[in-house]
Each structure stands twice: as structure tokens, then as C-alpha cells.
Design an enzyme around this catalytic site. Structure first.
Site, short mmCIF file in Angstrom:
data_model
loop_
_atom_site.label_atom_id
_atom_site.label_comp_id
_atom_site.label_asym_id
_atom_site.label_seq_id
_atom_site.Cartn_x
_atom_site.Cartn_y
_atom_site.Cartn_z
N ASP A 1 55.52 23.80 58.65
CA ASP A 1 56.74 23.25 58.04
C ASP A 1 56.63 21.76 57.70
O ASP A 1 57.61 21.02 57.78
CB ASP A 1 57.97 23.52 58.93
CG ASP A 1 58.21 25.02 59.08
OD1 ASP A 1 57.90 25.76 58.13
OD2 ASP A 1 58.70 25.44 60.14
N THR B 1 50.90 22.92 54.27
CA THR B 1 49.68 22.33 54.82
C THR B 1 49.43 22.99 56.17
O THR B 1 50.21 23.83 56.61
CB THR B 1 49.84 20.80 55.01
OG1 THR B 1 50.91 20.59 55.92
CG2 THR B 1 50.13 20.11 53.69
N THR C 1 72.59 30.66 49.95
CA THR C 1 73.04 30.62 48.54
C THR C 1 72.39 29.45 47.81
O THR C 1 72.08 29.57 46.62
CB THR C 1 74.57 30.50 48.42
OG1 THR C 1 74.99 29.29 49.04
CG2 THR C 1 75.29 31.67 49.05
N HIS D 1 62.01 26.56 53.65
CA HIS D 1 62.35 26.50 55.08
C HIS D 1 63.84 26.16 55.19
O HIS D 1 64.33 25.27 54.50
CB HIS D 1 61.50 25.42 55.76
CG HIS D 1 61.78 25.33 57.22
ND1 HIS D 1 61.32 26.26 58.13
CD2 HIS D 1 62.51 24.44 57.93
CE1 HIS D 1 61.75 25.94 59.33
NE2 HIS D 1 62.48 24.83 59.24
C1 GAR Z 1 65.27 32.28 54.31
O1 GAR Z 1 66.42 31.67 54.83
C2 GAR Z 1 64.08 31.34 54.44
O2 GAR Z 1 64.41 29.99 54.27
C3 GAR Z 1 63.65 31.61 55.86
O3 GAR Z 1 63.81 32.99 56.03
C4 GAR Z 1 64.84 33.46 55.17
C5 GAR Z 1 64.28 34.60 54.34
O4 GAR Z 1 65.28 35.21 53.59
N1 GAR Z 1 62.31 31.19 56.08
C6 GAR Z 1 61.86 30.73 57.25
O5 GAR Z 1 62.55 30.68 58.25
C7 GAR Z 1 60.42 30.29 57.24
N2 GAR Z 1 60.10 29.58 58.44
P1 GAR Z 1 64.88 36.18 52.40
O6 GAR Z 1 63.87 37.18 52.94
O7 GAR Z 1 66.18 36.86 52.05
O8 GAR Z 1 64.33 35.36 51.27
#
Ligand code: GAR
Length: 196
Positions: free
Chosen positions: A153, A149, A180, A117
Site C-alpha cells: 500500500d 511497489t 461510490t 486502497h
Molecule cells: C474495495 O473497497 C477496494 O478498495 C478494497 O477492496 C474493495 C473491493 O471491492 N481493496 C483493498 O482493501 C486492497 N487492500 P470490489 O471487489 O467491489 O471492487
């Protein structure tokens, strides 16, 4: 051999980071674990194209299961569970999988379901984390890997990374800086899950 199943919805850069770490650090030999499958709920998820272009695609099963094809959240999650379980997963990794999961799904994978997250939980659960951190005047932001869970989040924190919020930051600039770090902590947290 233990199995990881990764769920994505879009770019899949965290999935790619995990697949690359598995390859580079020879997880099959060093940890006895492999990425068995990547499943997307969106046909056009660019993470799937990345996989086909950058890996020996016969090694990692890829699949699309579109949630729009199902009448209810419960029906989609049940179908997803049966697809995932074909790979006998020891760990299910949510990597930008933008779906709210049913209690039945979360219970089924209790203790073997993790998420990343883009905030320093417990701050900023939910969406628009970067803009909310900027609006709140935070000096630091980051990302959290956590057990999943039934509460969105929440769940035990497994890893976190911190980045500064810079003067004049936009949500996009902050998101890129956080991402990154996500690419470092997520593969490390997955590997740590399998270390004795
Ligand atoms: C990431 O920043 C992840 O932390 C976020 O979506 C992005 C996916 O990037 N996840 C959430 O917001 C979950 N609630 P990616 O597809 O390039 O891995």
C-alpha cells in the site's frame, strides 16, 4: 491496441466500473486500449458472474486461477504472471485483489501495476481501514489509487477521493460511501494512465 488485465477476488465492483467506463467512453477508439482479461483467484468471485451477465463475454477473457492450488506464494505468482502475460498487458489493475504479491511479481510489472486502497494513504495501509479511521476519530476518509511497489500500500499516488466520516458511522456505512467514490476515481485514473 493496448491491453488492460484486471485482477479480482470478490465482488469486482471496481472492475465493473472500469469495464463500464471503457464501454461508455469508447476507450478502444479514444485511447486505443481495451480490457483484455479479468482474472480471479477465487472461483466464486461474483465479479465473474457480473461480467458474464453484463458484457459481451467473448470480448473479455475471464479466468480463474485459485491460489489454493499452489504450494507456495512464489509458485502461484509465477503461474499468474504467465496467465497475465498471455494478454501482453500495458497495465495490470488490482481491483479488490486480496493477495500479497511477491517481489518478483511486483518487479515484473514495475510501472504498469496499480491498486486501489480504501483509505487516504499513507494513512491506514493494510486491512480494516474503515474501522481504524472511525476508531482514530478521523473526520474524513477516502480511497487512493496508487502504483504498486514492493512495500504494501505504498507507491506513487495517482488519485484520491475524500468522503466525510459521519457521526455514528459504522465501518459498513463508511465503506459504502467510500466505494461510490472508488467507482469514479479508479476508471478515471486508468484512463489518465493512457492519455498522452
Ligand atoms: C474495495 O473497497 C477496494 O478498495 C478494497 O477492496 C474493495 C473491493 O471491492 N481493496 C483493498 O482493501 C486492497 N487492500 P470490489 O471487489 O467491489 O471492487
Amino acid at each position: 491496441m493496448k491491453n488492460i488485465v484486471i485482477l479480482i477476488s470478490g465482488t469486482g465492483s471496481n472492475m465493473a466500473a472500469i469495464v463500464q467506463a471503457a464501454e461508455k467512453d469508447s476507450w478502444e477508439k479514444s485511447l486505443g486500449v481495451r480490457v483484455a482479461a479479468v482474472i480471479s483467484n477465487k472461483q466464486n468471485a461474483s465479479g465473474l458472474s457480473w461480467l458474464h451477465a453484463n458484457t459481451n463475454s467473448s470480448k473479455i477473457h475471464t479466468e480463474v486461477l485459485e491460489h489454493t492450488q499452489f504450494a507456495t506464494r512464489e509458485a502461484f505468482d509465477a503461474a499468474l504472471m504467465s496467465r497475465i502475460d498471455e494478454h501482453a498487458p500495458d497495465l495490470v489493475v488490482l481491483a479488490g485483489f486480496m493477495r500479497i504479491l511477491t517481489p518478483a511479481f511486483v518487479t515484473h510489472y514495475a510501472g504498469r501495476l496499480i491498486n486501489i486502497h480504501p483509505s487516504l494513504l499513507p494513512a491506514f495501509a493494510g486491512l480494516n481501514t474503515h474501522q481504524r479511521a472511525i476508531d482514530a476519530g478521523c473526520k474524513f476518509a477516502g480511497a487512493t489509487v496508487h502504483q504498486v511497489t514492493s512495500e504494501l500500500d505504498h507507491g506513487q499516488i495517482l488519485a484520491q477521493a475524500v468522503v466525510p466520516v459521519l457521526q455514528g458511522d459504522t465501518a459498513e456505512a463508511l465503506a459504502a460511501r467510500v466505494l461510490t467514490q472508488e467507482h469514479l476515481i479508479y476508471p478515471a485514473a486508468v484512463a489518465a494512465f493512457f492519455k498522452p
